[in-house]
Design a protein around this motif. Structure first.
Motif, PDB file in Angstrom:
ATOM      1  N   ASP A  18       0.800  -1.224   0.000  1.00 21.02           N
ATOM      2  CA  ASP A  18       0.000   0.000   0.000  1.00 21.02           C
ATOM      3  C   ASP A  18       0.832   1.274   0.000  1.00 21.02           C
ATOM      4  O   ASP A  18       0.282   2.369  -0.124  1.00 21.02           O
ATOM      5  CB  ASP A  18      -0.918   0.033   1.234  1.00 21.02           C
ATOM      6  CG  ASP A  18      -2.051  -0.978   1.143  1.00 21.02           C
ATOM      7  OD1 ASP A  18      -2.398  -1.373   0.009  1.00 21.02           O
ATOM      8  OD2 ASP A  18      -2.583  -1.369   2.195  1.00 21.02           O
ATOM      9  N   SER A  35      -5.900   1.623  -2.624  1.00 19.05           N
ATOM     10  CA  SER A  35      -6.091   1.489  -1.183  1.00 19.05           C
ATOM     11  C   SER A  35      -6.189   2.842  -0.479  1.00 19.05           C
ATOM     12  O   SER A  35      -6.624   2.918   0.668  1.00 19.05           O
ATOM     13  CB  SER A  35      -4.944   0.675  -0.585  1.00 19.05           C
ATOM     14  OG  SER A  35      -3.687   1.276  -0.883  1.00 19.05           O
ATOM     15  N   PRO A  55      -3.873   4.112   4.345  1.00 24.67           N
ATOM     16  CA  PRO A  55      -4.297   2.773   4.768  1.00 24.67           C
ATOM     17  C   PRO A  55      -3.466   2.172   5.901  1.00 24.67           C
ATOM     18  O   PRO A  55      -3.802   1.106   6.397  1.00 24.67           O
ATOM     19  CB  PRO A  55      -4.143   1.949   3.484  1.00 24.67           C
ATOM     20  CG  PRO A  55      -3.051   2.628   2.735  1.00 24.67           C
ATOM     21  CD  PRO A  55      -3.211   4.089   3.026  1.00 24.67           C
TER      22      PRO A  55
END
Length: 231
Positions: free
Chosen positions: A58, A73, A88
């Motif tokens: 991420d 994400s 995230p």
């Protein structure tokens, strides 16, 4: 001893390895909160703040990747009328809500986060965390949270190897390696991780202090010594 804490470093002090990304993110949040608790003492002693970072799927290469990739994400949100993207892997160290990167800060290459709860208004500043791979390569963190899978993928990378202490001076290699959930490294998977750690130590020519965490091992010293190749 805070007086010996470096004002600047070119590689991380500690490499923290995790078998699962959710555990990695949880521990990153805890580390950030604890780093903020000691920050006033560091600053009072003329030292900079402790810097943390994560390296897994991420984490974007640059801020531009966050704002240009739809459906990723980093979820697009609006905070007080301003466009932002929810991070995230970081939650607010004050209230526990999500934090976001304002689009205006992304455009200015400022890696700051703001709490999505307008009533809280907490910030995480650029001198506390690295949000992109580009910046952590330019300014490596003190503690790098990553997974054994990512270490395996990037071990031979000319760009990312230096984050793991490869191709840098001896005083710039990680001094500590934290391995969480040690009991997860059993069987064939455990054998692969044991070989990975040996490959890393040889490539980095490192001799760090290893720390293992587990609550379920019957013979922890023997198991851990075999895993990391010491003893």
């Amino acid at each position: 001893d805070l007086r010996s804490f470096p004002t600047r470093r070119s590689s991380d002090l500690c490499l923290a390895l995790y078998p699962r990304n959710e555990l990695l993110k949880d521990q990153l949040r805890e580390a950030l909160a604890n780093a903020r608790r000691i920050a006033p003492a560091l600053v009072a002693n003329g030292k900079r703040k402790l810097v943390v970072a994560a390296l897994y799927g991420d984490v974007p290469h640059t801020g531009r990747n966050v704002s240009s990739e739809s459906g990723g994400s980093w979820r697009r949100v609006t905070i007080a009328g301003r466009i932002a993207y929810e991070c995230p892997f970081v939650r607010c160290p004050r209230c526990g809500e999500n934090m976001a990167w304002l689009e205006i800060d992304i455009q200015r290459d400022l890696e700051n986060l703001i709490c999505t709860d307008h009533a809280c208004g907490e910030h995480v500043e650029a001198d506390e965390i690295r949000l992109t791979r580009q910046r952590m390569l330019a300014e490596p963190p003190d503690i790098l949270f990553t997974s054994t899978e990512m270490l395996n993928q990037r071990l031979s990378s000319a760009r990312f190897g230096r984050l793991f202490g490869i191709g840098v001076r001896s005083d710039r290699r990680p001094e500590f390696v934290l391995i969480d959930e040690v009991h997860a490294y059993e069987g064939i998977h455990g054998a692969h991780v044991a070989l990975l750690l040996r490959r890393w130590r040889r490539a980095a020519e490192a001799n760090p202090h290893f720390v293992g965490l587990s609550a379920t091992l019957a013979d922890a010293p023997r198991f851990f010594a075999e895993l990391v190749g010491i003893g």
